[in-house]
Design a protein around this motif. Structure first.
Motif, PDB file in Angstrom:
ATOM      1  N   ARG A   1       0.856  -1.188   0.000  1.00 12.50           N
ATOM      2  CA  ARG A   1       0.000   0.000   0.000  1.00 12.50           C
ATOM      3  C   ARG A   1       0.889   1.234   0.000  1.00 12.50           C
ATOM      4  O   ARG A   1       1.812   1.347   0.801  1.00 12.50           O
ATOM      5  CB  ARG A   1      -0.901  -0.001   1.228  1.00 12.50           C
ATOM      6  CG  ARG A   1      -1.850   1.189   1.270  1.00 12.50           C
ATOM      7  CD  ARG A   1      -2.741   1.140   2.479  1.00 12.50           C
ATOM      8  NE  ARG A   1      -3.606   2.328   2.531  1.00 12.50           N
ATOM      9  CZ  ARG A   1      -4.235   2.711   3.618  1.00 12.50           C
ATOM     10  NH1 ARG A   1      -4.139   2.017   4.751  1.00 12.50           N
ATOM     11  NH2 ARG A   1      -4.990   3.798   3.586  1.00 12.50           N
ATOM     12  N   LEU A   2       0.600   2.163  -0.917  1.00 13.98           N
ATOM     13  CA  LEU A   2       1.354   3.403  -1.030  1.00 13.98           C
ATOM     14  C   LEU A   2       0.387   4.572  -0.937  1.00 13.98           C
ATOM     15  O   LEU A   2      -0.555   4.676  -1.716  1.00 13.98           O
ATOM     16  CB  LEU A   2       2.097   3.462  -2.374  1.00 13.98           C
ATOM     17  CG  LEU A   2       2.748   4.801  -2.755  1.00 13.98           C
ATOM     18  CD1 LEU A   2       3.839   5.186  -1.763  1.00 13.98           C
ATOM     19  CD2 LEU A   2       3.303   4.730  -4.174  1.00 13.98           C
ATOM     20  N   VAL A   3       0.606   5.409   0.063  1.00 19.52           N
ATOM     21  CA  VAL A   3      -0.151   6.645   0.200  1.00 19.52           C
ATOM     22  C   VAL A   3       0.800   7.754  -0.224  1.00 19.52           C
ATOM     23  O   VAL A   3       1.873   7.919   0.356  1.00 19.52           O
ATOM     24  CB  VAL A   3      -0.648   6.854   1.650  1.00 19.52           C
ATOM     25  CG1 VAL A   3      -1.328   8.200   1.790  1.00 19.52           C
ATOM     26  CG2 VAL A   3      -1.575   5.719   2.060  1.00 19.52           C
TER      27      VAL A   3
ATOM     28  N   VAL B   1      -2.869   3.938  -3.242  1.00 17.68           N
ATOM     29  CA  VAL B   1      -2.841   2.872  -4.243  1.00 17.68           C
ATOM     30  C   VAL B   1      -2.231   1.604  -3.663  1.00 17.68           C
ATOM     31  O   VAL B   1      -1.508   1.646  -2.666  1.00 17.68           O
ATOM     32  CB  VAL B   1      -2.051   3.294  -5.504  1.00 17.68           C
ATOM     33  CG1 VAL B   1      -2.716   4.461  -6.200  1.00 17.68           C
ATOM     34  CG2 VAL B   1      -0.609   3.624  -5.168  1.00 17.68           C
ATOM     35  N   VAL B   2      -2.538   0.486  -4.310  1.00 18.28           N
ATOM     36  CA  VAL B   2      -1.968  -0.803  -3.926  1.00 18.28           C
ATOM     37  C   VAL B   2      -1.166  -1.315  -5.115  1.00 18.28           C
ATOM     38  O   VAL B   2      -1.692  -1.416  -6.231  1.00 18.28           O
ATOM     39  CB  VAL B   2      -3.065  -1.809  -3.516  1.00 18.28           C
ATOM     40  CG1 VAL B   2      -2.454  -3.181  -3.255  1.00 18.28           C
ATOM     41  CG2 VAL B   2      -3.811  -1.317  -2.278  1.00 18.28           C
ATOM     42  N   LEU B   3       0.105  -1.614  -4.862  1.00 21.08           N
ATOM     43  CA  LEU B   3       0.998  -2.165  -5.886  1.00 21.08           C
ATOM     44  C   LEU B   3       1.112  -3.666  -5.686  1.00 21.08           C
ATOM     45  O   LEU B   3       1.317  -4.126  -4.557  1.00 21.08           O
ATOM     46  CB  LEU B   3       2.380  -1.533  -5.797  1.00 21.08           C
ATOM     47  CG  LEU B   3       2.464  -0.020  -5.915  1.00 21.08           C
ATOM     48  CD1 LEU B   3       3.870   0.459  -5.570  1.00 21.08           C
ATOM     49  CD2 LEU B   3       2.089   0.417  -7.311  1.00 21.08           C
ATOM     50  N   SER B   4       1.003  -4.431  -6.768  1.00 25.62           N
ATOM     51  CA  SER B   4       1.147  -5.889  -6.717  1.00 25.62           C
ATOM     52  C   SER B   4       2.525  -6.291  -7.229  1.00 25.62           C
ATOM     53  O   SER B   4       3.257  -5.466  -7.780  1.00 25.62           O
ATOM     54  CB  SER B   4       0.069  -6.542  -7.585  1.00 25.62           C
ATOM     55  OG  SER B   4      -1.209  -6.232  -7.070  1.00 25.62           O
ATOM     56  N   ALA B   5       2.857  -7.568  -7.090  1.00 20.26           N
ATOM     57  CA  ALA B   5       4.154  -8.084  -7.544  1.00 20.26           C
ATOM     58  C   ALA B   5       4.388  -7.693  -8.997  1.00 20.26           C
ATOM     59  O   ALA B   5       3.500  -7.818  -9.835  1.00 20.26           O
ATOM     60  CB  ALA B   5       4.199  -9.595  -7.384  1.00 20.26           C
ATOM     61  N   GLY B   6       5.578  -7.175  -9.265  1.00 17.01           N
ATOM     62  CA  GLY B   6       5.938  -6.764 -10.612  1.00 17.01           C
ATOM     63  C   GLY B   6       5.636  -5.306 -10.914  1.00 17.01           C
ATOM     64  O   GLY B   6       6.010  -4.806 -11.964  1.00 17.01           O
ATOM     65  N   GLU B   7       4.993  -4.604  -9.999  1.00 17.26           N
ATOM     66  CA  GLU B   7       4.688  -3.196 -10.222  1.00 17.26           C
ATOM     67  C   GLU B   7       5.705  -2.318  -9.499  1.00 17.26           C
ATOM     68  O   GLU B   7       6.253  -2.706  -8.468  1.00 17.26           O
ATOM     69  CB  GLU B   7       3.280  -2.852  -9.745  1.00 17.26           C
ATOM     70  CG  GLU B   7       2.191  -3.480 -10.595  1.00 17.26           C
ATOM     71  CD  GLU B   7       0.814  -2.988 -10.212  1.00 17.26           C
ATOM     72  OE1 GLU B   7       0.131  -2.431 -11.090  1.00 17.26           O
ATOM     73  OE2 GLU B   7       0.429  -3.157  -9.032  1.00 17.26           O
ATOM     74  N   ALA B   8       5.901  -1.130 -10.054  1.00 14.69           N
ATOM     75  CA  ALA B   8       6.871  -0.187  -9.491  1.00 14.69           C
ATOM     76  C   ALA B   8       6.230   1.179  -9.338  1.00 14.69           C
ATOM     77  O   ALA B   8       5.237   1.486 -10.001  1.00 14.69           O
ATOM     78  CB  ALA B   8       8.091  -0.089 -10.409  1.00 14.69           C
TER      79      ALA B   8
ATOM     80  N   HIS C   1       4.319  10.963   1.948  1.00 13.01           N
ATOM     81  CA  HIS C   1       4.143   9.577   1.505  1.00 13.01           C
ATOM     82  C   HIS C   1       4.312   8.604   2.668  1.00 13.01           C
ATOM     83  O   HIS C   1       4.930   8.910   3.681  1.00 13.01           O
ATOM     84  CB  HIS C   1       5.139   9.248   0.388  1.00 13.01           C
ATOM     85  CG  HIS C   1       6.573   9.365   0.826  1.00 13.01           C
ATOM     86  ND1 HIS C   1       7.210  10.581   0.932  1.00 13.01           N
ATOM     87  CD2 HIS C   1       7.478   8.426   1.199  1.00 13.01           C
ATOM     88  CE1 HIS C   1       8.453  10.388   1.353  1.00 13.01           C
ATOM     89  NE2 HIS C   1       8.643   9.088   1.527  1.00 13.01           N
ATOM     90  N   TRP C   2       3.727   7.433   2.455  1.00 15.93           N
ATOM     91  CA  TRP C   2       3.830   6.331   3.411  1.00 15.93           C
ATOM     92  C   TRP C   2       3.624   5.065   2.609  1.00 15.93           C
ATOM     93  O   TRP C   2       2.851   5.037   1.652  1.00 15.93           O
ATOM     94  CB  TRP C   2       2.739   6.463   4.477  1.00 15.93           C
ATOM     95  CG  TRP C   2       2.647   5.273   5.404  1.00 15.93           C
ATOM     96  CD1 TRP C   2       3.279   5.120   6.592  1.00 15.93           C
ATOM     97  CD2 TRP C   2       1.871   4.078   5.216  1.00 15.93           C
ATOM     98  NE1 TRP C   2       2.962   3.910   7.146  1.00 15.93           N
ATOM     99  CE2 TRP C   2       2.096   3.255   6.324  1.00 15.93           C
ATOM    100  CE3 TRP C   2       1.028   3.630   4.211  1.00 15.93           C
ATOM    101  CZ2 TRP C   2       1.503   1.993   6.456  1.00 15.93           C
ATOM    102  CZ3 TRP C   2       0.441   2.380   4.335  1.00 15.93           C
ATOM    103  CH2 TRP C   2       0.681   1.584   5.465  1.00 15.93           C
TER     104      TRP C   2
END
Length: 191
Positions: free
Chosen positions: A134-136, A142-149, A158-159
Motif C-alpha cells: 500500500r502506497l499513500v 494505491v496498492v501495488l502488486s508483484a511486478g509493479e513499481a 508519503h507512506w
C-alpha cells in the motif's frame, strides 16, 4: 603495488608461461609477428611491455591479458547483507558504499497500520517482489502488486506498508536524503 611494480613482474610471467608451454622464442615470434629480440627484452625486463606487444602474446598463449599483467584479483562482488530490523520492517542493504544512491530489499510483515505520511528531499523508487504494497502519496492511496513499481518525489507526503492481507517484499532505492525524514504536521480537523 605501483604501476612500475606490476610492469616489472610482466617479464618473468611471460618467460614462465612460454616455458610451461614449451614454446621457443622463435616459434612465439612467428605466431605473434614480434621479433625474437623484442620478446627476449620483454622477458628480461629490458623493454617495458605495451598493449601492442602484450595483446598478440596473450592471444598466442590463449590467456587473458590480466594473467600476463598480473592484475590484482577483483574482490568478491557479492553483497552479503546483514538484515536490519526497524519498526518491525526488515531491511537488507544491497549497496556497500555509504552515501549516494542506496538500495534495500525490504520485508514488511502482515499488519494493519494507520498511514503516517512523511517527507524528505529526493526521489524514491519502489518495486514489489511479492505480496501487495500500500502506497499513500499525497491524495493518492494505491496498492501495488508483484511486478509493479512506483517512483515519486519524496517531498510529497508519503507512506508505504502492508495492506494487512499478508507480508510484502519489495525493493527500495533512494539517496542519502531518504535517511532524514521529517514529520509533517497534520492539518487541523475540519469542524
Amino acid at each position: 603495488m605501483t604501476a612500475d611494480d606490476v610492469l616489472a613482474g610482466v617479464g618473468p610471467r611471460l618467460r614462465q608461461l612460454r616455458k610451461e608451454r614449451e614454446v621457443t622464442l622463435a616459434a612465439l615470434s612467428g605466431t605473434t609477428g614480434i621479433s625474437v629480440s623484442t620478446l627476449s627484452r620483454l622477458e628480461s625486463g629490458l623493454r617495458k611491455p605495451s598493449l601492442e606487444l602484450l595483446l598478440p602474446i596473450a592471444q598466442a598463449h590463449q590467456v587473458p591479458l590480466d594473467e600476463l599483467v598480473g592484475a590484482p584479483p577483483v574482490g568478491d562482488p557479492r553483497v552479503r547483507a546483514k538484515p536490519i530490523v526497524r519498526h518491525g520492517r526488515t531491511h537488507w542493504p544491497l549497496t556497500r558504499q555509504p552515501g549516494g544512491l542506496q538500495a534495500f530489499k525490504v520485508l514488511e510483515p502482515q499488519r494493519e497500520e494507520e498511514p503516517d505520511p512523511r517527507t524528505h528531499e529526493g526521489y524514491e523508487w519502489l518495486y514489489v517482489l511479492s505480496g501487495r504494497l500500500r502506497l499513500v502519496l499525497g491524495d493518492h492511496d494505491v496498492v501495488l502488486s508483484a511486478g509493479e513499481a512506483a517512483e515519486f518525489d519524496t517531498r510529497v507526503p508519503h507512506w508505504f506498508g502492508s495492506t494487512g492481507e499478508g507480508p510484502v517484499e519489495f525493493l527500495s532505492l533512494f539517496g542519502p536524503q531518504g535517511e532524514r525524514m521529517h514529520v509533517r504536521a497534520r492539518p487541523a480537523a475540519q469542524p
